[in-house]
Design a protein around this motif. Structure first.
Motif, PDB file in Angstrom:
ATOM      1  N   ALA A   2      64.298  71.955  68.263  1.00  0.00           N
ATOM      2  CA  ALA A   2      65.190  71.763  69.401  1.00  0.00           C
ATOM      3  C   ALA A   2      66.477  71.094  68.959  1.00  0.00           C
ATOM      4  CB  ALA A   2      64.502  70.919  70.478  1.00  0.00           C
ATOM      5  N   SER A   3      67.561  71.402  69.669  1.00  0.00           N
ATOM      6  CA  SER A   3      68.885  70.875  69.363  1.00  0.00           C
ATOM      7  C   SER A   3      69.069  69.486  69.961  1.00  0.00           C
ATOM      8  CB  SER A   3      69.949  71.822  69.926  1.00  0.00           C
ATOM      9  OG  SER A   3      71.211  71.214  69.965  1.00  0.00           O
ATOM     10  N   LEU A   4      69.827  68.649  69.243  1.00  0.00           N
ATOM     11  CA  LEU A   4      70.182  67.333  69.765  1.00  0.00           C
ATOM     12  C   LEU A   4      70.879  67.455  71.115  1.00  0.00           C
ATOM     13  CD1 LEU A   4      70.578  64.237  69.334  1.00  0.00           C
ATOM     14  CD2 LEU A   4      72.731  64.802  68.191  1.00  0.00           C
ATOM     15  N   ARG A   5      71.735  68.446  71.282  1.00  0.00           N
ATOM     16  CA  ARG A   5      72.430  68.645  72.554  1.00  0.00           C
ATOM     17  C   ARG A   5      71.451  68.834  73.707  1.00  0.00           C
ATOM     18  NH1 ARG A   5      77.958  70.269  72.301  1.00  0.00           N
ATOM     19  NH2 ARG A   5      78.694  70.801  70.200  1.00  0.00           N
ATOM     20  N   VAL A   6      70.337  69.534  73.428  1.00  0.00           N
ATOM     21  CA  VAL A   6      69.383  69.887  74.477  1.00  0.00           C
ATOM     22  C   VAL A   6      68.449  68.734  74.808  1.00  0.00           C
ATOM     23  CG1 VAL A   6      67.488  71.433  75.104  1.00  0.00           C
ATOM     24  CG2 VAL A   6      69.500  72.327  73.908  1.00  0.00           C
ATOM     25  N   ILE A   7      67.901  68.088  73.793  1.00  0.00           N
ATOM     26  CA  ILE A   7      66.838  67.106  74.039  1.00  0.00           C
ATOM     27  C   ILE A   7      67.268  65.659  73.857  1.00  0.00           C
ATOM     28  CG2 ILE A   7      65.044  68.738  73.397  1.00  0.00           C
ATOM     29  CD1 ILE A   7      64.793  67.118  70.726  1.00  0.00           C
ATOM     30  N   GLY A   8      68.508  65.432  73.384  1.00  0.00           N
ATOM     31  CA  GLY A   8      68.916  64.059  73.092  1.00  0.00           C
ATOM     32  C   GLY A   8      68.782  63.123  74.273  1.00  0.00           C
ATOM     33  N   GLY A   9      69.128  63.605  75.461  1.00  0.00           N
ATOM     34  CA  GLY A   9      69.064  62.767  76.642  1.00  0.00           C
ATOM     35  C   GLY A   9      67.670  62.564  77.183  1.00  0.00           C
ATOM     36  N   GLU A  10      66.696  63.332  76.690  1.00  0.00           N
ATOM     37  CA  GLU A  10      65.326  63.246  77.176  1.00  0.00           C
ATOM     38  C   GLU A  10      64.428  62.395  76.285  1.00  0.00           C
ATOM     39  OE1 GLU A  10      64.673  64.602  80.072  1.00  0.00           O
ATOM     40  OE2 GLU A  10      66.721  65.378  80.167  1.00  0.00           O
ATOM     41  N   LEU A  11      64.877  62.104  75.082  1.00  0.00           N
ATOM     42  CA  LEU A  11      64.050  61.360  74.139  1.00  0.00           C
ATOM     43  C   LEU A  11      64.009  59.880  74.490  1.00  0.00           C
ATOM     44  CD1 LEU A  11      65.305  62.986  70.813  1.00  0.00           C
ATOM     45  CD2 LEU A  11      63.106  63.392  71.932  1.00  0.00           C
ATOM     46  N   GLY A  12      62.948  59.203  74.044  1.00  0.00           N
ATOM     47  CA  GLY A  12      62.877  57.766  74.164  1.00  0.00           C
ATOM     48  C   GLY A  12      63.905  57.093  73.276  1.00  0.00           C
ATOM     49  N   ASP A  13      64.053  55.778  73.446  1.00  0.00           N
ATOM     50  CA  ASP A  13      65.096  55.065  72.715  1.00  0.00           C
ATOM     51  C   ASP A  13      64.945  55.183  71.201  1.00  0.00           C
ATOM     52  OD1 ASP A  13      65.965  54.361  75.186  1.00  0.00           O
ATOM     53  OD2 ASP A  13      65.580  52.217  74.987  1.00  0.00           O
ATOM     54  N   ALA A  14      63.721  55.026  70.684  1.00  0.00           N
ATOM     55  CA  ALA A  14      63.510  55.057  69.238  1.00  0.00           C
ATOM     56  C   ALA A  14      63.780  56.451  68.672  1.00  0.00           C
ATOM     57  CB  ALA A  14      62.098  54.610  68.894  1.00  0.00           C
ATOM     58  N   ASP A  15      63.210  57.485  69.306  1.00  0.00           N
ATOM     59  CA  ASP A  15      63.428  58.845  68.818  1.00  0.00           C
ATOM     60  C   ASP A  15      64.879  59.271  68.996  1.00  0.00           C
ATOM     61  OD1 ASP A  15      60.951  59.366  67.795  1.00  0.00           O
ATOM     62  OD2 ASP A  15      60.306  60.728  69.385  1.00  0.00           O
ATOM     63  N   GLY A  16      65.500  58.889  70.106  1.00  0.00           N
ATOM     64  CA  GLY A  16      66.896  59.251  70.325  1.00  0.00           C
ATOM     65  C   GLY A  16      67.806  58.639  69.281  1.00  0.00           C
ATOM     66  N   GLY A  17      67.595  57.348  68.986  1.00  0.00           N
ATOM     67  CA  GLY A  17      68.399  56.695  67.964  1.00  0.00           C
ATOM     68  C   GLY A  17      68.181  57.287  66.591  1.00  0.00           C
ATOM     69  N   ALA A  18      66.933  57.640  66.300  1.00  0.00           N
ATOM     70  CA  ALA A  18      66.618  58.228  65.000  1.00  0.00           C
ATOM     71  C   ALA A  18      67.239  59.611  64.852  1.00  0.00           C
ATOM     72  CB  ALA A  18      65.108  58.308  64.812  1.00  0.00           C
ATOM     73  N   LEU A  19      67.200  60.412  65.917  1.00  0.00           N
ATOM     74  CA  LEU A  19      67.693  61.786  65.797  1.00  0.00           C
ATOM     75  C   LEU A  19      69.211  61.839  65.647  1.00  0.00           C
ATOM     76  CD1 LEU A  19      67.232  64.779  65.693  1.00  0.00           C
ATOM     77  CD2 LEU A  19      67.154  64.826  68.204  1.00  0.00           C
ATOM     78  N   VAL A  20      69.935  61.030  66.414  1.00  0.00           N
ATOM     79  CA  VAL A  20      71.394  61.075  66.272  1.00  0.00           C
ATOM     80  C   VAL A  20      71.810  60.559  64.902  1.00  0.00           C
ATOM     81  CG1 VAL A  20      71.901  58.800  67.283  1.00  0.00           C
ATOM     82  CG2 VAL A  20      73.572  60.643  67.461  1.00  0.00           C
ATOM     83  N   ALA A  21      71.089  59.571  64.360  1.00  0.00           N
ATOM     84  CA  ALA A  21      71.391  59.100  63.000  1.00  0.00           C
ATOM     85  C   ALA A  21      71.034  60.170  61.972  1.00  0.00           C
ATOM     86  CB  ALA A  21      70.617  57.811  62.712  1.00  0.00           C
ATOM     87  N   ALA A  22      69.907  60.842  62.172  1.00  0.00           N
ATOM     88  CA  ALA A  22      69.465  61.863  61.226  1.00  0.00           C
ATOM     89  C   ALA A  22      70.425  63.042  61.177  1.00  0.00           C
ATOM     90  CB  ALA A  22      68.065  62.346  61.607  1.00  0.00           C
ATOM     91  N   VAL A  23      70.892  63.492  62.336  1.00  0.00           N
ATOM     92  CA  VAL A  23      71.820  64.627  62.377  1.00  0.00           C
ATOM     93  C   VAL A  23      73.168  64.229  61.778  1.00  0.00           C
ATOM     94  CG1 VAL A  23      73.095  66.182  63.902  1.00  0.00           C
ATOM     95  CG2 VAL A  23      70.669  65.743  64.320  1.00  0.00           C
TER      96      VAL A  23
END
Length: 302
Positions: A102-123
């Motif tokens: 899944a794309s960050l654009r699609v799921i970024g707003g739905e993730l929990g704080d830890a996963d959201g922070g990790a994914l934007v840093a990872a991308v």
């Protein structure tokens, strides 16, 4: 004065543990967990958009062995386990078949704080790992250091670091705060509107960028502005700095190049668009533009 609004990708419960980068090595150990990313996509445990958490893989996973990509240390997860990103040039068949991506654009707003922070840093970091291998000074192949957070050129000894490009994004209202000014970009489909945004130029303060961009794109003069919040937006490496601003200009004028339509919206119109009961399309839930619009809409109820 900063508001209480926090954009989706700025809510982070993820510990980057930056103090460990120089000593941790260049690849994960056997106890670490790894998040593969390809462009802005990452594996999730269910269909995209369902709010599913990210799918972290054990570093010993056979499908990761020999993958064409670069590792970097992200930090420590909520359970204390070391977390790494594997920025992939291509998705190995074993990973592509096993999970949904899944794309960050699609799921970024739905993730929990830890996963959201990790994914934007990872991308963000993953794009830099793959796109900045050569030294910009002499063209030599650079070498990764600090567990993936810097590079050093062995030829000219130039140190390289991930780059962030600041951009401003602005929710413009009338003096009474009852109407919101939005624009439609030439590259979007009909009926899609968002806040005004633009990159900060060399040597330009953020406040000057706000005034310039709004005048250029919408033909209105800003009388007052307030900082709201910021959010990383790795497309490819932006930091979106959000403001609210006020104008008394009644008749906005689109620049006709980037922005093809500018119009005022009242709260009823924005409420209908947020509820999906309108032909007007607003930005996706992962964006700071959506957060600015929702904050303005809710302000009448406070």
């Amino acid at each position: 004065m900063r508001s209480s609004a926090v954009p989706p990708l700025a809510r982070s419960g993820f510990d980057r543990a930056e103090h460990r980068r120089t000593a941790i090595g260049s690849a994960p150990d056997d106890m670490a967990l790894v998040l593969p990313v390809h462009s802005d996509r990452a594996p999730v445990t269910a269909d995209a958009g369902s709010g599913a958490p990210l799918r972290w893989w054990p570093s010993t996973e056979p499908a990761l062995a020999g993958a064409d990509g670069e590792y970097a240390f992200l930090g420590s997860g909520p359970d204390g386990t070391d977390r790494w990103v594997l920025a992939l040039r291509e998705i190995p068949p074993g990973l592509d078949d096993a999970v949904s991506w899944a794309s960050l654009r699609v799921i970024g707003g739905e993730l929990g704080d830890a996963d959201g922070g990790a994914l934007v840093a990872a991308v963000s970091l993953g794009r830099w790992l793959l796109d900045s291998a050569h030294c910009p000074r002499c063209g030599s192949m650079s070498q990764l250091q600090s567990a993936g957070w810097s590079r050093r050129c062995p030829s000219c000894e130039h140190d390289l670091f991930p780059r962030t490009d600041p951009a401003v994004i602005v929710a413009v209202t009338d003096p009474a705060g009852t109407r919101l000014l939005l624009g439609s970009h030439v590259a979007w489909g009909m009926g899609r509107f968002s806040c005004f945004a633009g990159f900060v130029e060399a040597g330009e303060p953020l406040e000057a960028a706000v005034t310039r961009e709004i005048l250029e794109e919408a033909g209105v003069h800003i009388e007052d502005m307030t900082y709201v919040a910021s959010q990383a937006w790795p497309y490819p490496r932006s930091l979106m700095v959000g403001f609210s601003a006020v104008t008394s200009t009644e008749i906005p004028v689109a620049d006709g190049e980037e922005i093809i339509e500018v119009r005022w919206f009242d709260r009823a119109e924005i409420g209908a668009a947020l509820a999906g009961d309108s032909d007007v399309q607003l930005p996706g839930p992962s964006s700071i533009a959506r957060a600015l619009i929702e904050q303005w809409y809710r302000s009448a109820q406070q």
